[in-house]
Write a protein that holds these residues in place. Structure first.
Motif, PDB file in Angstrom:
ATOM      1  N   THR A  28      41.128  35.790  30.693  1.00  0.00           N
ATOM      2  CA  THR A  28      40.082  36.591  31.335  1.00  0.00           C
ATOM      3  C   THR A  28      38.900  35.721  31.756  1.00  0.00           C
ATOM      4  N   LYS A  29      38.615  34.686  30.967  1.00  0.00           N
ATOM      5  CA  LYS A  29      37.538  33.776  31.375  1.00  0.00           C
ATOM      6  C   LYS A  29      37.938  33.033  32.648  1.00  0.00           C
ATOM      7  N   TRP A  30      39.169  32.552  32.701  1.00  0.00           N
ATOM      8  CA  TRP A  30      39.637  31.834  33.884  1.00  0.00           C
ATOM      9  C   TRP A  30      39.739  32.772  35.086  1.00  0.00           C
ATOM     10  N   ALA A  31      40.235  33.997  34.861  1.00  0.00           N
ATOM     11  CA  ALA A  31      40.433  34.940  35.973  1.00  0.00           C
ATOM     12  C   ALA A  31      39.119  35.298  36.660  1.00  0.00           C
ATOM     13  N   GLY A  32      38.021  35.187  35.944  1.00  0.00           N
ATOM     14  CA  GLY A  32      36.722  35.484  36.541  1.00  0.00           C
ATOM     15  C   GLY A  32      36.036  34.269  37.150  1.00  0.00           C
ATOM     16  N   ALA A  77      43.739  32.485  44.384  1.00  0.00           N
ATOM     17  CA  ALA A  77      44.319  33.735  44.877  1.00  0.00           C
ATOM     18  C   ALA A  77      44.135  33.860  46.390  1.00  0.00           C
ATOM     19  N   LEU A  78      42.976  33.473  46.872  1.00  0.00           N
ATOM     20  CA  LEU A  78      42.702  33.546  48.301  1.00  0.00           C
ATOM     21  C   LEU A  78      43.639  32.619  49.082  1.00  0.00           C
ATOM     22  N   ILE A  79      43.812  31.400  48.592  1.00  0.00           N
ATOM     23  CA  ILE A  79      44.722  30.444  49.247  1.00  0.00           C
ATOM     24  C   ILE A  79      46.155  30.978  49.242  1.00  0.00           C
ATOM     25  N   LEU A  80      46.563  31.583  48.134  1.00  0.00           N
ATOM     26  CA  LEU A  80      47.905  32.147  48.040  1.00  0.00           C
ATOM     27  C   LEU A  80      48.115  33.263  49.062  1.00  0.00           C
ATOM     28  N   PHE A 134      49.253  44.569  36.597  1.00  0.00           N
ATOM     29  CA  PHE A 134      49.736  45.261  35.405  1.00  0.00           C
ATOM     30  C   PHE A 134      49.445  44.446  34.148  1.00  0.00           C
ATOM     31  N   LEU A 135      49.747  43.165  34.170  1.00  0.00           N
ATOM     32  CA  LEU A 135      49.521  42.321  32.989  1.00  0.00           C
ATOM     33  C   LEU A 135      48.040  42.078  32.736  1.00  0.00           C
ATOM     34  N   MET A 136      47.260  41.914  33.799  1.00  0.00           N
ATOM     35  CA  MET A 136      45.831  41.658  33.636  1.00  0.00           C
ATOM     36  C   MET A 136      45.102  42.850  33.001  1.00  0.00           C
TER      37      MET A 136
END
Length: 173
Positions: free
Chosen positions: A52-56, A64-67, A97-99
């Motif tokens: 969660t720290k990394w996801a933020g 995610a944007l590049i993907l 779902f996992l997040m």
């Protein structure tokens, strides 16, 4: 004030000091705090905190944007096929779902820590209503009634302060 105390006392067992206490921790949770708890729960807690720290982070957003941009640019190569669309739909659904579970774990932990800190402040401050300790454990109806009582108490206190602050009326001569 009495209304607040009555509402809280209905749910809380009052100690001799008049301060409601949390239920004593079970043997299992004492072991967990000592590092001897369920290793899966311990792993999940640390994993959820790191993810969660990394996801933020800006790095996660940029990745995610590049993907998504790469997926969009690859559309012509795949003829914008249903399979091409299914890749992004399935991928984002699984990640979302996992997040949800990881973020909920972190929020639960943060919320409990925050409540413990606030409870400690209520216990330590003179003049604070120690009956509000553990108030988050009340059911919805009692919590709403307590909120209404707190609002009424705040309005009453404001009126008292306003009256004290006003100078006496002088007659015009």
């Amino acid at each position: 004030m009495l209304e607040l105390r009555r509402l809280v006392d209905e749910e809380s067992a009052m100690a001799s000091t008049g301060i409601p206490r949390r239920k004593p921790p079970s043997k299992r949770s004492r072991r967990a705090r000592a590092g001897h708890g369920n290793p899966i729960a311990h792993f999940f807690d640390h994993f959820a905190a790191h993810v969660t720290k990394w996801a933020g982070s800006p790095l996660a957003f940029g990745s995610a944007l590049i993907l998504v941009i790469a997926w969009g640019l690859s559309g012509p190569a795949f003829g914008y096929s249903e399979t091409w669309q299914l890749v992004i739909n399935t991928g984002t659904t699984i990640v979302t779902f996992l997040m949800v579970f990881l973020i909920q774990q972190s929020q639960n932990k943060d919320g409990e820590a925050l409540h413990l800190k606030l409870d400690e402040l209520l216990i330590a401050l003179k003049g604070a209503d120690a009956g509000l300790v553990d108030v988050e454990r009340l059911d919805e109806d009692k919590l709403l009634a307590l909120a209404a009582a707190c609002s009424a108490r705040a309005r009453s206190q404001r009126r008292k302060r306003t009256r004290k602050g006003r100078p006496g009326r002088r007659s015009a001569s």
